[in-house]
Write a protein that holds these residues in place. Structure first.
Motif, PDB file in Angstrom:
ATOM      1  N   UNK A 144       0.817  -1.214   0.000  1.00  8.17           N
ATOM      2  CA  UNK A 144       0.000   0.000   0.000  1.00  8.17           C
ATOM      3  C   UNK A 144       0.851   1.266   0.000  1.00  8.17           C
ATOM      4  N   UNK A 145       2.172   1.095   0.117  1.00  5.10           N
ATOM      5  CA  UNK A 145       3.071   2.240   0.146  1.00  5.10           C
ATOM      6  C   UNK A 145       3.496   2.663   1.528  1.00  5.10           C
ATOM      7  N   UNK A 146       3.023   1.966   2.562  1.00  6.74           N
ATOM      8  CA  UNK A 146       3.382   2.307   3.934  1.00  6.74           C
ATOM      9  C   UNK A 146       4.787   1.810   4.270  1.00  6.74           C
ATOM     10  N   UNK A 147       5.407   2.464   5.232  1.00 14.28           N
ATOM     11  CA  UNK A 147       6.722   2.052   5.723  1.00 14.28           C
ATOM     12  C   UNK A 147       6.539   1.314   7.042  1.00 14.28           C
ATOM     13  N   UNK A 148       7.004   0.074   7.103  1.00 17.52           N
ATOM     14  CA  UNK A 148       6.899  -0.740   8.316  1.00 17.52           C
ATOM     15  C   UNK A 148       8.307  -0.971   8.847  1.00 17.52           C
ATOM     16  N   UNK A 149       8.614  -0.333   9.962  1.00 21.83           N
ATOM     17  CA  UNK A 149       9.930  -0.456  10.579  1.00 21.83           C
ATOM     18  C   UNK A 149       9.901  -1.643  11.545  1.00 21.83           C
ATOM     19  N   UNK A 150      10.258  -2.822  11.030  1.00 23.17           N
ATOM     20  CA  UNK A 150      10.223  -4.051  11.833  1.00 23.17           C
ATOM     21  C   UNK A 150      11.523  -4.197  12.619  1.00 23.17           C
ATOM     22  N   UNK A 151      11.388  -4.487  13.910  1.00 21.84           N
ATOM     23  CA  UNK A 151      12.555  -4.749  14.749  1.00 21.84           C
ATOM     24  C   UNK A 151      12.295  -6.028  15.528  1.00 21.84           C
ATOM     25  N   UNK A 152      13.213  -6.970  15.429  1.00 19.58           N
ATOM     26  CA  UNK A 152      13.078  -8.244  16.139  1.00 19.58           C
ATOM     27  C   UNK A 152      13.428  -8.035  17.606  1.00 19.58           C
ATOM     28  N   UNK A 153      12.445  -8.246  18.483  1.00 19.57           N
ATOM     29  CA  UNK A 153      12.641  -7.977  19.912  1.00 19.57           C
ATOM     30  C   UNK A 153      12.584  -9.234  20.769  1.00 19.57           C
ATOM     31  N   UNK A 154      12.270 -10.391  20.148  1.00 22.19           N
ATOM     32  CA  UNK A 154      12.360 -11.646  20.895  1.00 22.19           C
ATOM     33  C   UNK A 154      12.595 -12.799  19.935  1.00 22.19           C
ATOM     34  N   UNK A 155      13.236 -13.829  20.446  1.00 24.32           N
ATOM     35  CA  UNK A 155      13.474 -15.047  19.683  1.00 24.32           C
ATOM     36  C   UNK A 155      12.660 -16.182  20.296  1.00 24.32           C
ATOM     37  N   UNK A 156      12.051 -16.950  19.417  1.00 20.78           N
ATOM     38  CA  UNK A 156      11.243 -18.083  19.835  1.00 20.78           C
ATOM     39  C   UNK A 156      12.075 -19.356  19.749  1.00 20.78           C
ATOM     40  N   UNK A 157      12.088 -20.110  20.827  1.00 18.17           N
ATOM     41  CA  UNK A 157      12.841 -21.357  20.869  1.00 18.17           C
ATOM     42  C   UNK A 157      11.971 -22.475  21.422  1.00 18.17           C
ATOM     43  N   UNK A 158      12.410 -23.683  21.207  1.00 19.66           N
ATOM     44  CA  UNK A 158      11.691 -24.839  21.750  1.00 19.66           C
ATOM     45  C   UNK A 158      11.880 -24.913  23.259  1.00 19.66           C
ATOM     46  N   UNK A 159      10.797 -25.141  23.963  1.00 19.48           N
ATOM     47  CA  UNK A 159      10.869 -25.340  25.404  1.00 19.48           C
ATOM     48  C   UNK A 159      11.725 -26.571  25.700  1.00 19.48           C
ATOM     49  N   UNK A 160      12.698 -26.414  26.567  1.00 23.65           N
ATOM     50  CA  UNK A 160      13.641 -27.505  26.845  1.00 23.65           C
ATOM     51  C   UNK A 160      12.967 -28.705  27.505  1.00 23.65           C
ATOM     52  N   UNK A 161      11.753 -28.520  28.060  1.00 23.00           N
ATOM     53  CA  UNK A 161      11.036 -29.623  28.714  1.00 23.00           C
ATOM     54  C   UNK A 161       9.974 -30.251  27.813  1.00 23.00           C
ATOM     55  N   UNK A 162       9.925 -29.844  26.551  1.00 21.62           N
ATOM     56  CA  UNK A 162       8.807 -30.256  25.694  1.00 21.62           C
ATOM     57  C   UNK A 162       8.742 -31.771  25.512  1.00 21.62           C
TER      58      UNK A 162
END
Length: 250
Positions: A144-162
């Protein structure tokens, strides 16, 4: 009493809604999170060149909250804050003190449509997100022409107890169905289920939304139902509708 597995963190809303209908709820968190880039996020939150803030996950809201100072970030009181779902809207109000728009949109595509409708094409939005984010919303708004300033603020990992939790479910719990809440959670769960003989893969699988449902189907598993909205009541209705047509599980 029927046992239902919810692959998410403990939720009082889900506990109450399912328990009121005589389900025993078993919560299993397949994910764990690590917050990153918070200093950069704090710096961006002080800038005044954004029309608004897009928060599409609870973890993104928590990341912003870790940097948040109501006196320092007073500029956001006059800007538009968008979220997906009522739970995220409530969390935004609780942690940030901000009123959010988009609570009834239900998914990223609908939210993007709302944002595009309510803002001019030259708008710029700050988009704190996770490392496994969907590109649906930023792609739609960029088109649409918009500017989206994406910033990665968390990382998803597998739960060690899964794996241990899944083996306990398989050997001891005897659930009648499983409910999935994220594509990444589906992937981690099935990665572990392939490491041991299990009965869980044959249970009815339910999904909170279309993206999660598509992920399950891509893993070669049939979907029993999808919640019409990302709310406990709608998830329960999907489960109940499925079992109304079958012999009730015990």
């Amino acid at each position: 009493m029927k046992k239902v597995v919810l692959f998410k963190s403990v939720s009082e809303d889900y506990e109450k809604v399912f328990s009121d209908q005589k389900y025993e709820v078993i919560f299993v968190e397949p994910l764990q999170f690590e917050f990153i880039n918070l200093q950069e996020l704090g710096e961006k939150l002080q800038r005044d060149d954004y029309e608004g803030l897009i928060l599409t996950s609870p973890r993104a809201i928590e990341a912003v909250a870790k940097c948040w100072s109501p006196s320092k970030f007073v500029i956001w009181n006059t800007k538009r804050i968008y979220t997906v779902g009522e739970a995220s809207s409530h969390k935004t109000k609780l942690l940030l003190g901000l009123e959010a728009l988009g609570a009834t949109t239900g998914n990223a595509a609908n939210l993007a449509t709302l944002i595009a409708k309510e803002n001019v094409d030259t708008s710029k939005f700050l988009f704190p997100c996770g490392n496994l984010r969907s590109e649906t919303l930023p792609d739609m708004l960029s088109d649409k022409g918009m500017t989206i300033d994406a910033i990665t603020v968390y990382e998803t990992k597998e739960n060690e107890n899964l794996r241990k939790n899944l083996m306990e479910l398989n050997d001891l719990m005897n659930p009648c169905c499983m409910v999935f809440f994220s594509p990444s959670g589906c992937e981690y769960i099935y990665r572990q289920l392939q490491t041991f003989n299990n009965k869980l893969s044959t249970l009815p699988h339910f999904a909170i939304g279309n993206s999660t449902a598509h992920k399950i189907e891509n893993l070669g598993v049939e979907i029993a139902g999808i919640a019409t909205k990302p709310k406990a009541e709608n998830m329960l209705e999907s489960v109940e509708q499925y079992f109304r047509t079958l012999k009730p599980c015990s």
